[in-house]
Design an enzyme around this catalytic site. Structure first.
Site, short mmCIF file in Angstrom:
data_model
loop_
_atom_site.label_atom_id
_atom_site.label_comp_id
_atom_site.label_asym_id
_atom_site.label_seq_id
_atom_site.Cartn_x
_atom_site.Cartn_y
_atom_site.Cartn_z
N CYS A 89 51.06 -38.40 14.43
CA CYS A 89 49.92 -37.48 14.33
C CYS A 89 50.30 -36.11 14.90
O CYS A 89 51.11 -35.40 14.30
CB CYS A 89 48.70 -38.09 15.00
N HIS A 197 48.54 -44.00 12.92
CA HIS A 197 48.78 -44.36 14.32
C HIS A 197 49.22 -45.82 14.44
O HIS A 197 48.36 -46.71 14.61
CB HIS A 197 47.51 -44.16 15.14
N GLU A 199 50.47 -47.27 16.95
CA GLU A 199 50.15 -47.76 18.29
C GLU A 199 48.71 -48.25 18.40
O GLU A 199 48.35 -48.93 19.37
CB GLU A 199 50.42 -46.68 19.34
#
Length: 223
Positions: A89, A197, A199
């Site tokens: 990002c 994302h 994560e």
């Protein structure tokens, strides 16, 4: 052999803890937290992560000021030595602004902030980041961005497509990105920038685990 990772925090980063937790969950070792104003990275790193957020409040343009933070000189030097670098990002924006990846991230075509889980296709499953996606088909990973519209001129797009440097592609239109590109690799394959994302998709409590494969791929390639 252990896994020695670093997560860079810039003023305005808000996914640095998420990134650190994901790396620790998958590798079993907590990453080193590094402040943007540090001049040097820790020695003998296996992996560097630039997290999402709003570095410097996105003043000037997203990632432009963070690309000039003192630590980025060391990040660029490490990438040039072949150390794997992941930018997610805002981290992707920093990588393009610092010249580690081609192209730029522009305002979403809708002019709106997009926050949802999106379908992705791993276009290149030969890189250290993406090998675990081979044969997986469409995967689902969240996005959360306002400036995720990947742009490059046609010559650059043709070059990165031809070189197999498109790591991920949106399986359906998301933000206006040219050719639906969601993630790009460097020429050496050791730098990956992506808007989704991973994560935020490493355990079932987050609604899915498709992001975990990226970290598993990178760690398996190094340890």
């Amino acid at each position: 052999m252990g896994f020695r990772a670093a997560v860079i925090t810039f003023p305005g980063s808000n996914c640095d803890r998420d990134m650190a937790c994901a790396l620790e969950l998958v590798s079993g070792t907590a990453p080193i937290r590094v402040w943007h104003g540090d001049a040097e990275l820790p020695d003998n790193l296996d992996f560097i992560a630039l997290p999402g957020g709003f570095s410097y409040g996105d003043y000037l343009r997203s990632g432009a000021m963070a690309a000039n933070s003192p630590i980025m000189r060391s990040v660029i030097a490490a990438a040039d030595r072949g150390v794997p670098v992941l930018g997610v990002c805002n981290g992707f924006q920093v990588l393009t602004e610092s010249g580690l990846l081609p192209g730029a991230l522009m305002r979403n075509a809708s002019q709106n902030f997009i926050c949802r889980t999106v379908p992705l296709i791993a276009e290149n499953t030969q890189s250290a980041f993406t090998r675990a996606y081979a044969g997986k088909g469409t995967v689902h990973i969240p996005v959360a961005h306002h400036d995720g519209n990947y742009f490059a001129d046609e010559e650059t797009l043709d070059r990165i497509e031809g070189d197999g440097r498109v790591a991920f592609r949106y399986a359906e239109p998301c933000n206006g990105s040219r050719r639906d590109i969601a993630g790009v690799l460097s020429a050496g394959g050791n730098v990956l920038g992506m808007m989704p994302h991973p994560e935020r998709a490493v355990e079932d409590a987050q609604g899915g685990t498709d992001g975990r494969m990226l970290f598993e791929s990178a760690i398996a390639a190094l340890v």
